[in-house]
Design an enzyme around this catalytic site. Structure first.
Site, PDB file in Angstrom:
ATOM      1  N   HIS A   1      35.471  53.429  36.159  1.00  0.00           N
ATOM      2  CA  HIS A   1      35.813  52.153  35.529  1.00  0.00           C
ATOM      3  C   HIS A   1      36.459  51.256  36.572  1.00  0.00           C
ATOM      4  CE1 HIS A   1      36.801  49.519  32.074  1.00  0.00           C
ATOM      5  NE2 HIS A   1      37.804  49.159  32.858  1.00  0.00           N
ATOM      6  N   CYS A   2      35.881  50.080  36.776  1.00  0.00           N
ATOM      7  CA  CYS A   2      36.348  49.163  37.815  1.00  0.00           C
ATOM      8  C   CYS A   2      37.231  48.074  37.209  1.00  0.00           C
ATOM      9  CB  CYS A   2      35.147  48.529  38.531  1.00  0.00           C
ATOM     10  SG  CYS A   2      35.627  47.384  39.848  1.00  0.00           S
ATOM     11  N   PRO A   3      38.503  48.005  37.586  1.00  0.00           N
ATOM     12  CA  PRO A   3      39.383  46.964  37.028  1.00  0.00           C
ATOM     13  C   PRO A   3      39.007  45.554  37.479  1.00  0.00           C
ATOM     14  CG  PRO A   3      40.497  48.167  38.783  1.00  0.00           C
ATOM     15  CD  PRO A   3      39.212  48.890  38.514  1.00  0.00           C
TER      16      PRO A   3
ATOM     17  N   ASN B   1      36.428  44.645  35.074  1.00  0.00           N
ATOM     18  CA  ASN B   1      36.804  44.878  33.681  1.00  0.00           C
ATOM     19  C   ASN B   1      35.650  45.543  32.930  1.00  0.00           C
ATOM     20  OD1 ASN B   1      38.548  44.848  31.466  1.00  0.00           O
ATOM     21  ND2 ASN B   1      37.702  42.909  30.703  1.00  0.00           N
ATOM     22  N   GLU B   2      34.970  46.442  33.622  1.00  0.00           N
ATOM     23  CA  GLU B   2      33.786  47.110  33.082  1.00  0.00           C
ATOM     24  C   GLU B   2      33.549  48.395  33.867  1.00  0.00           C
ATOM     25  OE1 GLU B   2      31.831  48.124  30.844  1.00  0.00           O
ATOM     26  OE2 GLU B   2      30.799  46.214  30.396  1.00  0.00           O
TER      27      GLU B   2
END
Length: 272
Positions: free
Chosen positions: A119-121, A124-125
């Site tokens: 999950h990549c901050p 946001n996905e």
């Protein structure tokens, strides 16, 4: 006089040529960074609720009935009529939906993500099956861009003219340039790690699990180019991997019977 005039014309033409080349590089780099970042944002990584739904007459338990709709796939319409083997599906107790092989439940998104990497901050996905190629290329081009800026500005750092004429701008530059070098170094390390996993056929989660159980049939460790084809589609050369693309992928992220002897022999007969 003629010699000086000829020399000035020569240097003007040379400077113009260098400027055009730099402009093309900058434009290409900026386009690829923007293209891949935007696609990372708007392309879903692929989630279980895109393909599976529970009818109104749901029965609780592990073997609850479900509806499988492969027409909702993003980049592979060739597998719409393929039947799914329900025996290969697990069941997510959090989503209350079938959990395809290589899928993992994201506690932040609250859904199972197909071939989830992480999950990549910054997005946001999640980075998953359908947007993994855009994430890898975004990393590549943003590292290329920071490296290009770092190298291009080396002459400014080694000259004294910049300090004496533009003192205030020089102060800001002397702060920003080391930060750019630091960012470039971090991006190189992240790129090497991400591309290594892609070449070996692992996602970050699969690698961290330190187990190949249930995954051996999905990637070919002896041929990394097949693993890259899972992410980038049926590319025929290395240039196509780094080019902007919305080509179809080999799988729809749910059915994973994509590696056979025919595809392996086809790859060996190609120059990639």
């Amino acid at each position: 006089m003629y010699h000086l005039k000829y020399q000035n014309i020569y240097f003007t033409a040379s400077s113009l040529s260098v400027g055009i080349i730099i402009g093309i590089i900058q434009t290409s780099k900026a386009f690829n960074i923007t293209f891949n970042y935007v696609l990372c944002l708007i392309v879903s990584p692929g989630k279980s609720d895109q393909f599976f739904s529970v009818p109104s007459t749901q029965v609780d338990g592990m073997h609850s009935p479900f509806i499988y709709d492969p027409s909702k796939t993003v980049f592979n319409k060739t597998m719409i009529h393929r039947k799914i083997n329900s025996n290969q599906l697990k069941f997510c107790q959090k989503c209350k939906l079938p959990k395809p092989q290589r899928a993992h439940h994201c506690s932040i998104c609250g859904k199972c993500v197909l071939k989830m990497d992480h999950h990549c901050p910054w997005l946001n996905e999640c980075v998953g099956y359908f947007n993994h190629r855009y994430f890898l290329n975004f990393l590549f081009y943003i590292a290329l861009g920071t490296g290009y800026c770092s190298i291009l500005n080396i002459p400014i750092m080694v000259t004294n003219k910049f300090n004496t004429v533009y003192h205030f701008k020089s102060f800001l530059f002397q702060i920003m340039w080391p930060l750019n070098i630091t960012l470039f170094t971090a991006l190189i390390a992240f790129n090497l790690w991400s591309w290594y996993l892609a070449y070996k056929g692992y996602t970050t989660i699969e690698f961290m699990e330190k187990s190949s159980k249930g995954r051996g049939e999905f990637h070919n460790k002896s041929n990394g180019l097949l693993n890259l084809r899972v992410i980038f589609g049926n590319v025929s050369n290395w240039i196509q991997i780094f080019m902007p693309s919305v080509r179809d992928l080999q799988s729809n992220g749910v059915v994973w019977d994509i590696e056979d002897e025919e595809s392996y022999e086809q790859l060996n007969n190609e120059e990639i």
